[in-house]
Design an enzyme around this catalytic site. Structure first.
Site, mmCIF file in Angstrom:
data_model
loop_
_atom_site.group_PDB
_atom_site.id
_atom_site.type_symbol
_atom_site.label_atom_id
_atom_site.label_comp_id
_atom_site.label_asym_id
_atom_site.label_seq_id
_atom_site.Cartn_x
_atom_site.Cartn_y
_atom_site.Cartn_z
ATOM 1 N N ASN A 282 0.855 -1.197 0.000
ATOM 2 C CA ASN A 282 0.000 0.000 0.000
ATOM 3 C C ASN A 282 0.896 1.255 0.000
ATOM 4 O O ASN A 282 2.121 1.137 0.077
ATOM 5 C CB ASN A 282 -0.921 -0.060 1.224
ATOM 6 C CG ASN A 282 -0.137 0.103 2.502
ATOM 7 O OD1 ASN A 282 1.036 -0.256 2.579
ATOM 8 N ND2 ASN A 282 -0.760 0.657 3.507
ATOM 9 N N CYS A 284 1.955 3.590 2.089
ATOM 10 C CA CYS A 284 3.026 3.879 3.070
ATOM 11 C C CYS A 284 3.914 2.679 3.341
ATOM 12 O O CYS A 284 4.813 2.747 4.194
ATOM 13 C CB CYS A 284 2.395 4.418 4.347
ATOM 14 S SG CYS A 284 1.346 5.849 4.022
ATOM 15 N N GLU A 286 3.458 -0.380 4.634
ATOM 16 C CA GLU A 286 3.331 -1.317 5.748
ATOM 17 C C GLU A 286 2.488 -2.542 5.416
ATOM 18 O O GLU A 286 2.429 -3.484 6.197
ATOM 19 C CB GLU A 286 2.749 -0.598 6.976
ATOM 20 C CG GLU A 286 1.283 -0.204 6.896
ATOM 21 C CD GLU A 286 1.062 1.139 6.192
ATOM 22 O OE1 GLU A 286 2.007 1.626 5.561
ATOM 23 O OE2 GLU A 286 -0.057 1.676 6.282
HETATM 24 P P1 ADP Z 1 -4.974 7.130 9.144
HETATM 25 O O1 ADP Z 1 -4.284 7.676 10.335
HETATM 26 O O2 ADP Z 1 -5.713 8.182 8.369
HETATM 27 O O3 ADP Z 1 -5.867 5.963 9.427
HETATM 28 P P2 ADP Z 1 -2.350 6.200 8.193
HETATM 29 O O4 ADP Z 1 -1.516 7.425 8.228
HETATM 30 O O5 ADP Z 1 -2.154 5.190 9.272
HETATM 31 O O6 ADP Z 1 -3.907 6.606 8.081
HETATM 32 O O7 ADP Z 1 -2.108 5.486 6.814
HETATM 33 C C1 ADP Z 1 -2.503 4.136 6.644
HETATM 34 C C2 ADP Z 1 -2.787 3.835 5.210
HETATM 35 O O8 ADP Z 1 -3.940 4.566 4.815
HETATM 36 C C3 ADP Z 1 -1.717 4.262 4.227
HETATM 37 O O9 ADP Z 1 -0.653 3.385 4.098
HETATM 38 C C4 ADP Z 1 -2.547 4.316 2.969
HETATM 39 O O10 ADP Z 1 -2.773 3.012 2.471
HETATM 40 C C5 ADP Z 1 -3.834 4.924 3.469
HETATM 41 N N1 ADP Z 1 -3.782 6.399 3.355
HETATM 42 C C6 ADP Z 1 -3.216 7.298 4.170
HETATM 43 N N2 ADP Z 1 -3.352 8.555 3.722
HETATM 44 C C7 ADP Z 1 -4.022 8.462 2.565
HETATM 45 C C8 ADP Z 1 -4.481 9.390 1.585
HETATM 46 N N3 ADP Z 1 -4.264 10.705 1.674
HETATM 47 N N4 ADP Z 1 -5.156 8.890 0.537
HETATM 48 C C9 ADP Z 1 -5.379 7.589 0.416
HETATM 49 N N5 ADP Z 1 -4.980 6.677 1.288
HETATM 50 C C10 ADP Z 1 -4.301 7.079 2.346
#
Ligand code: ADP
Length: 591
Positions: A282, A284, A286
């Site tokens: 995905n 980021c 992970e």
């Molecule tokens: P959150 O805190 O919003 O739940 P995270 O920062 O933990 O999100 O990111 C987890 C995953 O969510 C990322 O690896 C990605 O797959 C998805 N994600 C995060 N930000 C975005 C974004 N701006 N657009 C689409 N997907 C995102």
């Protein structure tokens, strides 16, 4: 949509200082004219009840949906656990898409490429992020049979995905995020490594080069390796592995991009190899996934499990943690995330099928740096590493037990009989993977804790959140420690705000300076060791940035990459302070 009526006595959530702003901007439902139609209490009940309502269809379940909904509500509003953003936004709504992570295949034809662009657009619209491997595309300038023309190659198609992403705002709030991966043995790999040379290019993508075991061995032995055209399987060129590795390091030094992922290692841990090969993660990094697979994540806030008064200087990692409560929360969270799979509506039937065969979930942690502050343990110390291993080992073990219990009630994930678990006589489990460490960019703001397993970026800072609003934040643990030492005062705070760190403030006690370290105070090698410690107890991967000072050299980055390889990490991302003016993704800041 199944819902359960809100109990009359449901308490209001006690919001953390910044929760309100973030919820209003991004998570609370709005009417067509932009007015809020729900309160934070409505939001958390909507999510809790929609996820608990799935329980009703399991005859073997020992829980009533109503009481389970209340448990889920209390779980979230105690800030001990939060599911990923799409679950908070979309549970109990008509859209109903609850996963943060998707991987889509990109096939070597115009139809397949544009299918992937379209599918990605649908996923972004629903709040998910997408990962793609471009490795199957034929190299640039190779023949196109049907027209006799020449192909444009992966990097040029990447631009189409980037532009499409640019135009689709997710529910009017945030832009989509992507991961693009190219195998190191693809003939266009050098172009790919240089793709982000110009600042702002491919700004909706994180790029990573997929390194193979054969390549890493060629680097080690200083040999050449083969580049293969994916469409014909022919070897079209050979490169000296060290030259390619050095270029990777140089580009990462200049801009932080591309990162690296160890593809063979990821596939060695693929629990269902008969379901396909993992080509991408995905955005980021992970969550490695099969083509057409999605995964929902959730994170436990470790700072809630500190037991004051139990500190033990001789063994700080053993004392001071409420293990019984952590066990209860891990089990309830796994139950929650498994129900999310049933509650989620997916943008494509093919994705729904793949997800329901493997039922992957990604339970992780946030607030780790806060917990270290509470316990008085330094991030950059062996005691910090030991604590990481103990906690994540516990989450991993209890998480798998919870998944095994669910398998007894509901049956194992359908692909279990042909999975590696069955071959190794482990399980049966309800989920092909249970643990993942997410960045928790926005979740950590809602829960009021440090993000993921990262150290704090600064002890005090002003945060820009959305549309120019600014919030000043002092880390509460730091504030408390200063007060306890009789040190708090406006002048001291001013110098901490100016620097973000206290390492140069010689008049502060050494113990305070050792414990209250920030990302830039921590030597890169400790960042990496911490990532490796969490990885050892995580099914999927760990989101982590290795921060380096501006003065770091290319050799420093080389050493970090090499250590990541030796220590068993699944990938690594470095960021050299000040190397570019805007950071890419999803920290919740500046978006
Ligand atoms: P959150 O805190 O919003 O739940 P995270 O920062 O933990 O999100 O990111 C987890 C995953 O969510 C990322 O690896 C990605 O797959 C998805 N994600 C995060 N930000 C975005 C974004 N701006 N657009 C689409 N997907 C995102």
């Amino acid at each position: 949509v199944l819902m359960i009526a809100m109990p009359k006595n449901l308490p209001q959530p006690q919001l953390k200082p910044n929760t309100d702003v973030v919820l209003q901007k991004r998570y609370l439902r709005k009417s067509l004219d932009g007015k809020l139609t729900e309160t934070p209490r409505d939001l958390f009940w909507r999510v809790a009840s929609a996820i608990a309502a799935e329980e009703g269809k399991y005859e073997g379940s020992s829980r009533e949906p109503e009481s389970l909904a209340r448990d889920f509500y209390d779980l979230m509003t105690s800030w001990k656990f939060l599911p990923n953003s799409p679950t908070l936004m979309n549970a109990g709504t008509d859209l109903g898409q609850l996963s943060a992570c998707f991987v889509l295949p990109v096939g070597d034809s115009i139809e397949e490429i544009f299918d992937a662009v379209k599918f990605a657009a649908m996923i972004h619209k629903s709040g998910g992020g997408t990962g793609f491997s471009f490795s199957r595309l034929r190299p640039k300038e190779s023949r196109v049979g049907s027209t006799g023309g020449v192909a444009s190659g992966p990097v040029s198609f990447l631009r189409i995905f980037n532009t499409a992403t640019e135009q689709i705002k997710q529910g009017g709030t945030r832009r989509g995020a992507n991961m693009g991966i190219l195998r190191v043995d693809h003939p266009d790999v050098l172009d790919f490594i240089r793709a982000k040379e110009k600042e702002g290019e491919f700004n909706n993508f994180n790029l990573s080069v997929g390194l193979t075991e054969a390549f890493m061995q060629a680097v080690e032995k200083d040999e050449h390796y083969d580049l293969r055209a994916p469409n014909t399987g022919e070897v079209v060129d050979r490169l000296r592995a060290r030259d390619v590795f050095d270029l990777l390091v140089k580009k990462a030094w200049q801009s932080g991009d591309p990162g690296i992922v160890f593809l063979d290692r990821i596939n060695r841990d693929n629990p269902t190899p008969d379901q396909g090969e993992i080509e991408s993660t995905n955005p980021c990094g992970e969550q490695p996934l099969l083509p057409f697979e999605a995964c929902n994540l959730g994170s436990i806030n470790l700072s809630c499990f500190y037991l004051p008064g139990h500190n033990d200087d001789a063994d700080p990692a053993r004392a001071g943690i409420d293990w019984d409560e952590l066990r209860r929360v891990v089990h309830l969270s796994v139950h929650f995330l498994d129900n999310v799979i049933d509650a989620s509506l997916f943008p494509l039937p093919r994705i729904a099928e793949t997800v329901r065969r493997n039922r992957k979930i990604g339970l992780g942690v946030m607030g780790f740096a806060d917990l270290l502050f509470e316990l008085g343990v330094a991030y950059n110390s062996q005691a910090g590493i030991d604590l990481a291993e103990r906690i994540m080992g516990f989450v991993q073990e209890e998480g798998h037990k919870a998944s095994a219990e669910l398998a007894r009630e509901r049956g194992p994930f359908p692909a279990y009989p042909t999975s590696l678990y069955a071959k190794k006589k482990k399980g049966p489990y309800r989920n092909a993977t249970v643990t993942t460490i997410a960045p928790t960019g926005t979740l950590s703001i809602i829960a009021g804790c440090s993000s993921g397993v990262e150290p704090l970026f600064a002890l005090c800072f002003t945060r820009n959140i959305l549309d120019g609003e600014r919030l000043v934040e002092v880390n509460p643990h730091f504030e408390a420690a200063l007060a306890a030492a009789g040190l708090a005062g406006p002048e001291l705070m001013d110098s901490v705000v100016a620097k973000g760190s206290i390492q140069d403030l010689d008049f502060l006690p050494a113990k305070l300076r050792n414990v209250f370290v920030t990302a830039m105070d921590i030597e890169p090698v400790w960042h990496l060791r911490m990532q490796a410690a969490f990885q050892r107890h995580t099914d999927n991967a760990v989101s982590k940035t290795v921060n380096l000072p501006n003065s770091a050299t290319e050799q420093d980055i080389f050493d970090i990459y090499w250590l990541a390889y030796k220590e068993g990490c699944k990938g690594v991302t470095v960021y050299r302070d000040g190397c570019k003016s805007i950071q890419v993704l999803a920290t919740g800041e500046g978006q």
